[in-house]
Design a protein around this motif. Sequence first.
Motif, PDB file in Angstrom:
ATOM      1  N   LEU A 141     -13.861  -6.009  40.616  1.00 44.12           N
ATOM      2  CA  LEU A 141     -13.608  -4.582  40.398  1.00 44.12           C
ATOM      3  C   LEU A 141     -13.162  -3.887  41.673  1.00 44.12           C
ATOM      4  O   LEU A 141     -12.258  -3.047  41.646  1.00 44.12           O
ATOM      5  N   HIS A 142     -13.782  -4.213  42.792  1.00 41.75           N
ATOM      6  CA  HIS A 142     -13.366  -3.604  44.064  1.00 41.75           C
ATOM      7  C   HIS A 142     -11.934  -3.987  44.412  1.00 41.75           C
ATOM      8  O   HIS A 142     -11.162  -3.153  44.884  1.00 41.75           O
ATOM      9  N   THR A 143     -11.578  -5.233  44.185  1.00 39.39           N
ATOM     10  CA  THR A 143     -10.225  -5.673  44.510  1.00 39.39           C
ATOM     11  C   THR A 143      -9.216  -5.013  43.580  1.00 39.39           C
ATOM     12  O   THR A 143      -8.176  -4.522  44.043  1.00 39.39           O
ATOM     13  N   VAL A 144      -9.507  -4.960  42.295  1.00 41.89           N
ATOM     14  CA  VAL A 144      -8.615  -4.273  41.350  1.00 41.89           C
ATOM     15  C   VAL A 144      -8.454  -2.816  41.779  1.00 41.89           C
ATOM     16  O   VAL A 144      -7.340  -2.297  41.868  1.00 41.89           O
TER      17      VAL A 144
ATOM     18  N   PHE B 277     -16.714   2.272  42.290  1.00 41.48           N
ATOM     19  CA  PHE B 277     -16.408   3.209  43.375  1.00 41.48           C
ATOM     20  C   PHE B 277     -17.218   2.969  44.647  1.00 41.48           C
ATOM     21  O   PHE B 277     -16.914   3.553  45.688  1.00 41.48           O
ATOM     22  N   GLU B 278     -18.220   2.112  44.583  1.00 39.48           N
ATOM     23  CA  GLU B 278     -19.060   1.835  45.749  1.00 39.48           C
ATOM     24  C   GLU B 278     -18.190   1.403  46.939  1.00 39.48           C
ATOM     25  O   GLU B 278     -17.390   0.473  46.834  1.00 39.48           O
ATOM     26  N   GLY B 279     -18.339   2.102  48.049  1.00 39.67           N
ATOM     27  CA  GLY B 279     -17.622   1.743  49.271  1.00 39.67           C
ATOM     28  C   GLY B 279     -16.141   2.079  49.286  1.00 39.67           C
ATOM     29  O   GLY B 279     -15.433   1.720  50.223  1.00 39.67           O
ATOM     30  N   TRP B 280     -15.654   2.785  48.279  1.00 36.83           N
ATOM     31  CA  TRP B 280     -14.229   3.103  48.185  1.00 36.83           C
ATOM     32  C   TRP B 280     -13.811   4.026  49.323  1.00 36.83           C
ATOM     33  O   TRP B 280     -14.490   4.993  49.639  1.00 36.83           O
ATOM     34  N   ASN B 281     -12.691   3.714  49.946  1.00 42.76           N
ATOM     35  CA  ASN B 281     -12.127   4.543  51.001  1.00 42.76           C
ATOM     36  C   ASN B 281     -10.752   5.023  50.532  1.00 42.76           C
ATOM     37  O   ASN B 281      -9.785   4.262  50.592  1.00 42.76           O
ATOM     38  N   PRO B 282     -10.663   6.278  50.068  1.00 44.36           N
ATOM     39  CA  PRO B 282      -9.390   6.756  49.512  1.00 44.36           C
ATOM     40  C   PRO B 282      -8.271   6.871  50.535  1.00 44.36           C
ATOM     41  O   PRO B 282      -7.111   6.976  50.156  1.00 44.36           O
ATOM     42  N   SER B 283      -8.582   6.809  51.803  1.00 41.19           N
ATOM     43  CA  SER B 283      -7.531   6.938  52.818  1.00 41.19           C
ATOM     44  C   SER B 283      -6.793   5.635  53.072  1.00 41.19           C
ATOM     45  O   SER B 283      -5.791   5.615  53.779  1.00 41.19           O
ATOM     46  N   VAL B 284      -7.292   4.528  52.496  1.00 44.94           N
ATOM     47  CA  VAL B 284      -6.621   3.245  52.662  1.00 44.94           C
ATOM     48  C   VAL B 284      -5.599   3.102  51.528  1.00 44.94           C
ATOM     49  O   VAL B 284      -5.970   3.028  50.359  1.00 44.94           O
TER      50      VAL B 284
END
Length: 144
Positions: free
Chosen positions: A45-48, A73-80
């Motif tokens: 899920l994180h990779t997707v 959404f855990e650990g998601w960084n929207p700036s990347v």
Amino acid sequence: MSQMSHTSFSGFTHAAQQAQQWVNELARDLCWSEPSACRLLRSVLHTVRDWLSPAEMADLSAQLPVLIRGIYFEGWNPSVPACERKKSDFVLSVRTSFGYDDDVDFDVAINAVFKLLDRHISHGEIVQVRNSMKKSLRKLWPVD
């Protein structure tokens, strides 16, 4: 006040049951333990999530059960920013997040998560997510 507490508690119970159902299904599909299946689900899920555009990422998240959405959404960084990558990059990302294990065929494992998503997410959303991926990675998704 007690009505509000009962409603909140039943909502948490239902959310936990849905998440557990997904993990149980994945564990059964792969003949894995539940902790390993949960770790794989999180890794995929994180990779997707990191490979989708922000709009597509949000559309997919809206169809995930509440606790699975939290994992998503855990650990998601929207700036990347998302960028074009190959299937091998996707598999490597999942493998790195999951933890190296010689006994795991990550193509099979990723395919199992995609099948799980295919069973629980609307067909239209799955088509949009799949079509946003490179052709080589689409081969890991179940066939229509």
